[in-house]
Design a protein around this motif. Structure first.
Motif: not given
Length: 422
Positions: A383-397
């Motif tokens: 169960d996996l999510v790929l974010l269009d982001a360079p790191n996990y901090l972008h999830l909130v940033y």
């Protein structure tokens, strides 16, 4: 099928097979420039490509270029009311003009309004509504979700909702775990003390045993709140559910301190949810237990209460917290776990790492899936999510947008390039 996911920027994940407590929730395992291999629906390798075993590499049949995405575990949403019909946007507008949730409910709105619409809907209509909502959930990164009944409040209508969840689960992109919430409110017209006692008996002695007999739910729940179910009524219902194999959950201390947190601990509930008005004793008891404090910041935000559950207090005392959307038509009309994570950080003062832990492994623990899901680890379900982001901090940033590009559930791609895969 053996799938190699390469060209990742980062994997960020909690680790383990149980709930992560207290300060440990702030720690994520971070891998830079890794690859992930998925085989037979599970994670077969997570790490540097140079460290892959040759025999595993030789079995790769598909290759996905992640285009520098960040990989997270699929989000786990452990408090939703998905099988409902109708909307309550007019009530939302009334709240904008100053009426409270309780005032609207006292005039026939609130849960009673959704009960009327849901009773009028057919099984097929409800199942399709659940599927539609899970599709939006998947597009925002959710791979597992709890789904409650509670808008029927009669035996046939509660069964209809739960059957709709089961039907929808066969074609939903999100894994569904059902909860019977026949004790969401008293049925319309049930106002005297004797009528309410009769309904408590009906739930305990008739609805829950039939739900269990048909295998329609894993959990039972009750709304313990002023004007709804008392702690004593709630305990009777939850113990009756436990007696037929339905593990307790509890709506606790949402609008007032009704000792719901203590009730959750006393009956060994999987979670105590809401907790905006939990007492210090309630925080202490929950933190010392294995009952998850399931926090619903979208509800506080949507109701404009400016009062949020004390997330930091739970963590400082070593508790287990999760985050959920509370997706429902009256107090939290959203399917987005990204929104719950954002509000958990900005309003509850969680760190991004704590919010991710709460939205993944701790949610999975709350619904009995933490040995199988909730983290990116070899052997677990992919169960996996790929974010269009360079790191996990972008999830909130990077807020206010949907960063989810790709989603896999059990290794099957359900979202591709921001669109449903099927």
């Amino acid at each position: 099928m053996t799938l190699l996911i390469r060209n990742l920027s980062q994997v960020a994940t909690p680790l383990g097979t149980t709930g992560v407590r207290g300060g440990d929730a702030a720690t994520l395992s971070l891998l830079e420039n890794p690859v992930i291999v998925v085989e037979h629906g599970r994670f077969a390798f997570v790490g540097r490509e140079s460290q892959m075993a040759p025999d595993l590499r030789s079995r790769v049949t598909e290759d996905l270029d992640a285009r520098r995405a960040t990989a997270l575990p699929g989000f786990v949403d452990t408090h939703t009311h998905l099988p409902f019909a109708g909307f309550r946007e007019s009530e939302f507008n009334r709240r904008l003009q100053g009426e409270t949730y309780q005032q609207i409910a006292s005039m026939g709105g609130g849960i009673a309004s959704t009960v009327r619409a849901t009773r009028a809907a057919s099984h097929d209509e409800l199942a399709q509504l659940v599927v539609d909502r899970t599709r939006r959930m998947a597009l925002h990164g959710t791979t597992s979700a709890e789904a409650k009944s509670g808008y029927g409040l009669t035996l046939p209508d509660e069964l209809k909702q739960l059957q709709a969840i089961r039907t929808a689960g066969a074609r939903a992109p999100v894994r569904l775990i059902a909860t019977c919430l026949a004790a969401h409110d008293f049925p319309p017209g049930c106002s005297s003390a004797s009528e309410r006692d009769d309904y408590v008996r009906h739930v305990a002695d008739e609805i829950l045993p039939e739900v269990a007999r048909q295998g329609l739910a894993h959990y039972c729940d009750v709304f313990v709140e002023e004007g709804v179910f008392t702690p004593e009524q709630g305990e009777r219902i939850l113990r009756a559910g436990a007696a037929v194999g339905l593990r307790p959950r509890v709506h606790a201390d949402e609008f007032s301190d009704q000792k719901g947190a203590a009730l959750g601990v006393r009956v060994g509930a999987a979670s105590a949810d809401h907790l905006m008005h939990v007492s210090d004793d309630g925080v202490r008891m929950l933190a010392a237990s294995d009952t998850v404090a399931n926090l619903l910041p979208c509800t506080s935000f949507f109701l404009m209460t400016n009062r949020y559950a004390p997330a930091r207090s739970f963590l400082e005392r070593g508790g287990i917290i999760s985050l959920s959307t509370d997706c429902n038509p009256g107090s939290s009309m959203t399917e987005s776990m990204q929104t719950a994570i954002l509000l958990g950080v900005l309003q509850m003062k969680l760190t991004v790492e704590e919010a991710i832990t709460a939205a993944t492994i701790n949610g999975a623990f709350s619904i009995g899936l933490s040995r199988e899901a909730g983290s990116v680890e070899v052997g677990k379900r992919a169960d996996l999510v790929l974010l269009d982001a360079p790191n996990y901090l972008h999830l909130v940033y990077h807020f206010g947008v949907n960063l989810v590009r790709d989603v896999f559930r059990d290794g099957v791609q359900v979202v591709r390039d921001g669109n449903l895969a099927a």
